[in-house]
Design a protein around this motif. Sequence first.
Motif, PDB file in Angstrom:
ATOM      1  N   TYR A  69      -0.697  44.015 -19.950  1.00  0.00           N
ATOM      2  CA  TYR A  69      -2.041  44.489 -20.222  1.00  0.00           C
ATOM      3  C   TYR A  69      -3.010  43.839 -19.246  1.00  0.00           C
ATOM      4  CZ  TYR A  69       0.529  45.906 -24.336  1.00  0.00           C
ATOM      5  OH  TYR A  69       1.484  46.447 -25.163  1.00  0.00           O
ATOM      6  N   LEU A  70      -4.267  44.184 -19.325  1.00  0.00           N
ATOM      7  CA  LEU A  70      -5.196  43.738 -18.277  1.00  0.00           C
ATOM      8  C   LEU A  70      -5.345  42.231 -18.205  1.00  0.00           C
ATOM      9  CD1 LEU A  70      -8.012  46.455 -18.500  1.00  0.00           C
ATOM     10  CD2 LEU A  70      -6.135  46.270 -16.841  1.00  0.00           C
ATOM     11  N   PHE A  71      -5.202  41.548 -19.353  1.00  0.00           N
ATOM     12  CA  PHE A  71      -5.330  40.091 -19.344  1.00  0.00           C
ATOM     13  C   PHE A  71      -4.077  39.420 -19.885  1.00  0.00           C
ATOM     14  CE2 PHE A  71      -9.562  41.455 -18.543  1.00  0.00           C
ATOM     15  CZ  PHE A  71     -10.077  40.480 -17.693  1.00  0.00           C
ATOM     16  N   GLY A  72      -2.942  39.975 -19.492  1.00  0.00           N
ATOM     17  CA  GLY A  72      -1.677  39.335 -19.814  1.00  0.00           C
ATOM     18  C   GLY A  72      -0.909  40.044 -20.901  1.00  0.00           C
ATOM     19  N   THR A  73      -0.268  39.265 -21.755  1.00  0.00           N
ATOM     20  CA  THR A  73       0.668  39.821 -22.722  1.00  0.00           C
ATOM     21  C   THR A  73       0.000  40.304 -24.002  1.00  0.00           C
ATOM     22  OG1 THR A  73       1.071  37.607 -23.631  1.00  0.00           O
ATOM     23  CG2 THR A  73       2.535  38.368 -21.869  1.00  0.00           C
ATOM     24  N   ARG A  74      -1.304  40.049 -24.131  1.00  0.00           N
ATOM     25  CA  ARG A  74      -2.013  40.398 -25.359  1.00  0.00           C
ATOM     26  C   ARG A  74      -3.090  41.429 -25.069  1.00  0.00           C
ATOM     27  NH1 ARG A  74      -3.300  35.569 -29.622  1.00  0.00           N
ATOM     28  NH2 ARG A  74      -3.380  36.871 -31.510  1.00  0.00           N
ATOM     29  N   LEU A  75      -3.212  42.414 -25.938  1.00  0.00           N
ATOM     30  CA  LEU A  75      -4.283  43.392 -25.811  1.00  0.00           C
ATOM     31  C   LEU A  75      -5.629  42.731 -26.077  1.00  0.00           C
ATOM     32  CD1 LEU A  75      -2.479  46.223 -27.767  1.00  0.00           C
ATOM     33  CD2 LEU A  75      -3.266  46.459 -25.403  1.00  0.00           C
ATOM     34  N   THR A  76      -6.611  43.059 -25.263  1.00  0.00           N
ATOM     35  CA  THR A  76      -7.939  42.461 -25.388  1.00  0.00           C
ATOM     36  C   THR A  76      -9.004  43.555 -25.444  1.00  0.00           C
ATOM     37  OG1 THR A  76      -8.309  42.339 -23.002  1.00  0.00           O
ATOM     38  CG2 THR A  76      -7.196  40.444 -24.047  1.00  0.00           C
ATOM     39  N   VAL A  77     -10.256  43.107 -25.523  1.00  0.00           N
ATOM     40  CA  VAL A  77     -11.389  44.027 -25.489  1.00  0.00           C
ATOM     41  C   VAL A  77     -11.319  44.923 -24.257  1.00  0.00           C
ATOM     42  CG1 VAL A  77     -13.911  44.185 -25.338  1.00  0.00           C
ATOM     43  CG2 VAL A  77     -12.855  42.430 -26.780  1.00  0.00           C
ATOM     44  N   ALA A  78     -10.870  44.372 -23.139  1.00  0.00           N
ATOM     45  CA  ALA A  78     -10.817  45.143 -21.892  1.00  0.00           C
ATOM     46  C   ALA A  78      -9.910  46.364 -22.031  1.00  0.00           C
ATOM     47  CB  ALA A  78     -10.342  44.256 -20.742  1.00  0.00           C
ATOM     48  N   ASP A  79      -8.770  46.196 -22.660  1.00  0.00           N
ATOM     49  CA  ASP A  79      -7.859  47.330 -22.836  1.00  0.00           C
ATOM     50  C   ASP A  79      -8.481  48.397 -23.724  1.00  0.00           C
ATOM     51  OD1 ASP A  79      -5.403  46.224 -21.435  1.00  0.00           O
ATOM     52  OD2 ASP A  79      -5.746  44.663 -22.932  1.00  0.00           O
ATOM     53  N   ALA A  80      -9.210  47.983 -24.747  1.00  0.00           N
ATOM     54  CA  ALA A  80      -9.897  48.952 -25.608  1.00  0.00           C
ATOM     55  C   ALA A  80     -10.995  49.677 -24.848  1.00  0.00           C
ATOM     56  CB  ALA A  80     -10.484  48.235 -26.827  1.00  0.00           C
ATOM     57  N   MET A  81     -11.696  48.958 -23.989  1.00  0.00           N
ATOM     58  CA  MET A  81     -12.792  49.572 -23.240  1.00  0.00           C
ATOM     59  C   MET A  81     -12.284  50.574 -22.213  1.00  0.00           C
ATOM     60  SD  MET A  81     -15.722  48.546 -24.386  1.00  0.00           S
ATOM     61  CE  MET A  81     -16.881  48.895 -23.062  1.00  0.00           C
ATOM     62  N   TYR A  82     -11.113  50.330 -21.638  1.00  0.00           N
ATOM     63  CA  TYR A  82     -10.589  51.217 -20.600  1.00  0.00           C
ATOM     64  C   TYR A  82      -9.588  52.240 -21.140  1.00  0.00           C
ATOM     65  CZ  TYR A  82     -13.018  48.739 -16.933  1.00  0.00           C
ATOM     66  OH  TYR A  82     -14.012  48.222 -16.135  1.00  0.00           O
ATOM     67  N   ALA A  83      -9.244  52.162 -22.423  1.00  0.00           N
ATOM     68  CA  ALA A  83      -8.297  53.117 -22.993  1.00  0.00           C
ATOM     69  C   ALA A  83      -8.754  54.572 -22.860  1.00  0.00           C
ATOM     70  CB  ALA A  83      -8.027  52.774 -24.460  1.00  0.00           C
ATOM     71  N   PRO A  84     -10.045  54.888 -23.111  1.00  0.00           N
ATOM     72  CA  PRO A  84     -10.460  56.281 -22.928  1.00  0.00           C
ATOM     73  C   PRO A  84     -10.343  56.762 -21.485  1.00  0.00           C
ATOM     74  CG  PRO A  84     -12.020  55.118 -24.324  1.00  0.00           C
ATOM     75  CD  PRO A  84     -11.115  54.076 -23.729  1.00  0.00           C
ATOM     76  N   VAL A  85     -10.424  55.839 -20.537  1.00  0.00           N
ATOM     77  CA  VAL A  85     -10.252  56.218 -19.130  1.00  0.00           C
ATOM     78  C   VAL A  85      -8.804  56.623 -18.885  1.00  0.00           C
ATOM     79  CG1 VAL A  85     -10.462  55.454 -16.741  1.00  0.00           C
ATOM     80  CG2 VAL A  85     -12.128  54.688 -18.440  1.00  0.00           C
ATOM     81  N   CYS A  86      -7.873  55.915 -19.514  1.00  0.00           N
ATOM     82  CA  CYS A  86      -6.464  56.309 -19.415  1.00  0.00           C
ATOM     83  C   CYS A  86      -6.290  57.736 -19.918  1.00  0.00           C
ATOM     84  CB  CYS A  86      -5.586  55.360 -20.238  1.00  0.00           C
ATOM     85  SG  CYS A  86      -5.614  53.635 -19.702  1.00  0.00           S
ATOM     86  N   ALA A  87      -6.960  58.050 -21.024  1.00  0.00           N
ATOM     87  CA  ALA A  87      -6.870  59.404 -21.583  1.00  0.00           C
ATOM     88  C   ALA A  87      -7.500  60.426 -20.651  1.00  0.00           C
ATOM     89  CB  ALA A  87      -7.555  59.437 -22.949  1.00  0.00           C
ATOM     90  N   ARG A  88      -8.634  60.094 -20.067  1.00  0.00           N
ATOM     91  CA  ARG A  88      -9.288  61.000 -19.123  1.00  0.00           C
ATOM     92  C   ARG A  88      -8.390  61.259 -17.918  1.00  0.00           C
ATOM     93  NH1 ARG A  88     -14.503  58.400 -20.915  1.00  0.00           N
ATOM     94  NH2 ARG A  88     -16.083  60.069 -21.000  1.00  0.00           N
ATOM     95  N   PHE A  89      -7.795  60.221 -17.382  1.00  0.00           N
ATOM     96  CA  PHE A  89      -6.913  60.382 -16.221  1.00  0.00           C
ATOM     97  C   PHE A  89      -5.741  61.295 -16.560  1.00  0.00           C
ATOM     98  CE2 PHE A  89      -8.057  56.125 -13.951  1.00  0.00           C
ATOM     99  CZ  PHE A  89      -9.317  56.627 -13.674  1.00  0.00           C
ATOM    100  N   HIS A  90      -5.249  61.204 -17.801  1.00  0.00           N
ATOM    101  CA  HIS A  90      -4.152  62.069 -18.221  1.00  0.00           C
ATOM    102  C   HIS A  90      -4.632  63.513 -18.355  1.00  0.00           C
ATOM    103  CE1 HIS A  90      -0.461  63.310 -20.134  1.00  0.00           C
ATOM    104  NE2 HIS A  90      -1.097  63.687 -21.227  1.00  0.00           N
TER     105      HIS A  90
END
Length: 217
Positions: free
Chosen positions: A152-173
């Motif tokens: 994940y963006l800051f290592g092995t644990r999901l953080t605020v950053a992953d939640a903030m960029y998750a919709p971008v992953c969906a948009r890219f898809h």
Amino acid sequence: MTATLTISSKNYSSWSLRGWLLCRLAGLEFEEDRTPASDPATRAELLLLSPSFLVPALEHDGIKVWDTLAIAEYLNETFPQAGLLPGDRKARAHCRSICGEMHSGFVNLRSSLPMNLKARHPDFKVWAGAQGDIDRVKTIWRDCLQTYGGPYLFGTRLTVADAMYAPVCARFHTYDVKLDAACADYAARILALPQMVEWTEAAGNEPEEVQELEVEF
């Protein structure tokens, strides 16, 4: 005491997804309260006229907090064991910085690739103004994955950053955005999270309450 998270459309609302993911990652048990598509604040958010500072909104323990980053900070304080922000001070500052960048920036990406989990646009032509935002997102992802080792963006644990960029992953898809291997793997990893699968399935079952949005975008 049961917490309540107010959200809007699961298909169209990237901000609602972020707030919902943060609550799930924090381990908070909550009920969902949906605002109707006819609500003016919901319309403003879904038509990209506002990032919606009132939705999502969390009510918990007699406290009401809105704005996605405010919710993130509140959850981090209330559930420190969830590790929503990195433990290391330098990494924590980095995490807050890229989350703030997503919160206030990437206007061209938002307007060119609006959130729509039900849609698929193979070989979508990205206009030049949005390409710069896409390139910046990829740079952020590569830098974080290389610096902290993934997955994940800051290592092995999901953080605020992953939640903030998750919709971008969906948009890219949705819009078939071409990614290098590292970024493609990261986006696929986020979309495969049980929480993301649950949200996406719910979005697929959502009534078409905002049919004119495609035109207005």
